[in-house]
Design an enzyme around this catalytic site. Structure first.
Site, mmCIF file in Angstrom:
data_model
loop_
_atom_site.group_PDB
_atom_site.id
_atom_site.type_symbol
_atom_site.label_atom_id
_atom_site.label_comp_id
_atom_site.label_asym_id
_atom_site.label_seq_id
_atom_site.Cartn_x
_atom_site.Cartn_y
_atom_site.Cartn_z
ATOM 1 N N GLU A 73 48.367 36.614 53.690
ATOM 2 C CA GLU A 73 47.219 37.052 52.899
ATOM 3 C C GLU A 73 47.461 36.874 51.396
ATOM 4 O O GLU A 73 46.776 37.483 50.579
ATOM 5 C CB GLU A 73 46.897 38.503 53.235
ATOM 6 N N TYR A 119 39.918 62.695 41.033
ATOM 7 C CA TYR A 119 40.989 61.703 41.048
ATOM 8 C C TYR A 119 40.564 60.411 41.734
ATOM 9 O O TYR A 119 41.050 59.330 41.387
ATOM 10 C CB TYR A 119 42.260 62.290 41.680
#
Length: 210
Positions: A73, A119
Site C-alpha cells: 500500500e 480531541y
C-alpha cells in the site's frame, strides 16, 4: 533525529499499535519522510515484530532502494505525501471500529464521524469516506490524492483509515483518536447524542489550527 532513532521510533510505535489490538496479522503500515526519501514498513510484515534494519527505504521518486520490499500500500502513502507537503509521517490501519464505521450504509460520506469530543476535532477534524476499491487498485491512490489536498485523514470504505501528520507521534495520536471516536460512535448508535456544536467546533479550530 538520526536514521537509527527514526527506525527505532517506527518499530516501537508499530509494536505499541499491534500490542493494543489496533493492528493484527500483517495488516497496517507506517511511513516516515527522511532526508533521502521515505522509510516504510515492509510488505507482509507484522507491526508487532519489525526489524529496524529491514525497514524499506524509498528514494524521493518512490523507488525501493534498500531493506525489504515496501508495503503493497506504498502508493497510498505516496498519493497523500504528494498533496501534503507538510506531512512527515503517515499511519494506515485496518483497526476494527474504524473499519466497522466505514462499512455502515447511512454515514455522511463527506464527514464520516460527528464531532463527539474536542480531541477528535483537534486531531482529526473532518473525515471523508473514500469509495471502495479493491486492494492494490491504483484508482484508490487517485481517489485518496483528490481528497488529501483538503484533509490530512481519510477513511477508506470497507478498509480503514489513512492519517498524515507533521510527525509520527502526531500521526499515531490522531489515528488512535479516530479509532476511539469510531468506538464511541458505534456505542452510541441506539441513543440520542449531543455532539459539539458548529460554534464549538469553530472555536477549537481557531484555538488549535492544524
Amino acid at each position: 533525529m538520526s536514521d537509527a532513532k527514526i527506525r527505532e521510533d517506527i518499530v516501537r510505535r508499530a509494536a505499541s499499535l499491534y500490542n493494543r489490538g489496533l493492528s493484527f496479522g500483517s495488516s497496517g503500515n507506517i511511513s516516515v519522510r527522511v532526508d533521502d526519501g521515505w522509510l516504510m514498513t515492509p510488505t507482509g510484515s507484522s507491526m508487532g515484530d519489525l526489524d529496524p534494519a529491514r525497514l524499506s527505504l524509498l528514494d524521493p521518486e518512490g523507488r525501493h532502494i534498500s531493506g525489504d520490499a515496501p508495503t503493497k500500500e506504498a502508493f497510498l502513502h505516496m498519493a497523500m505525501y504528494a498533496k501534503r507537503s507538510g506531512a512527515s509521517a503517515i499511519v494506515h490501519l485496518h483497526s476494527t471500529h474504524s473499519v466497522a464505521v466505514s462499512c455502515l450504509k447511512c454515514i455522511d460520506q463527506k464527514d464520516v464521524l460527528p464531532p463527539l469530543t474536542a480531541y477528535y476535532v483537534m486531531r482529526v477534524g473532518k473525515l471523508p469516506l473514500v469509495p471502495y476499491f479493491a486492494p492494490g487498485d491504483l484508482e484508490l491512490a487517485k481517489a485518496v490524492g483528490e481528497m488529501a489536498s483538503d484533509h490530512h485523514a481519510v477513511l477508506l470504505a470497507n478498509h480503514g483509515p489513512v492519517v498524515s501528520a507533521r510527525s509520527l507521534s502526531d500521526a499515531v495520536y490522531a489515528t488512535e483518536e479516530l479509532e476511539e471516536t469510531a468506538k464511541l460512535f458505534l456505542a452510541l448508535q441506539a441513543m440520542e447524542t449531543r455532539p459539539l456544536t458548529a460554534d464549538q467546533v469553530a472555536d477549537l479550530q481557531r484555538r488549535f489550527p492544524s
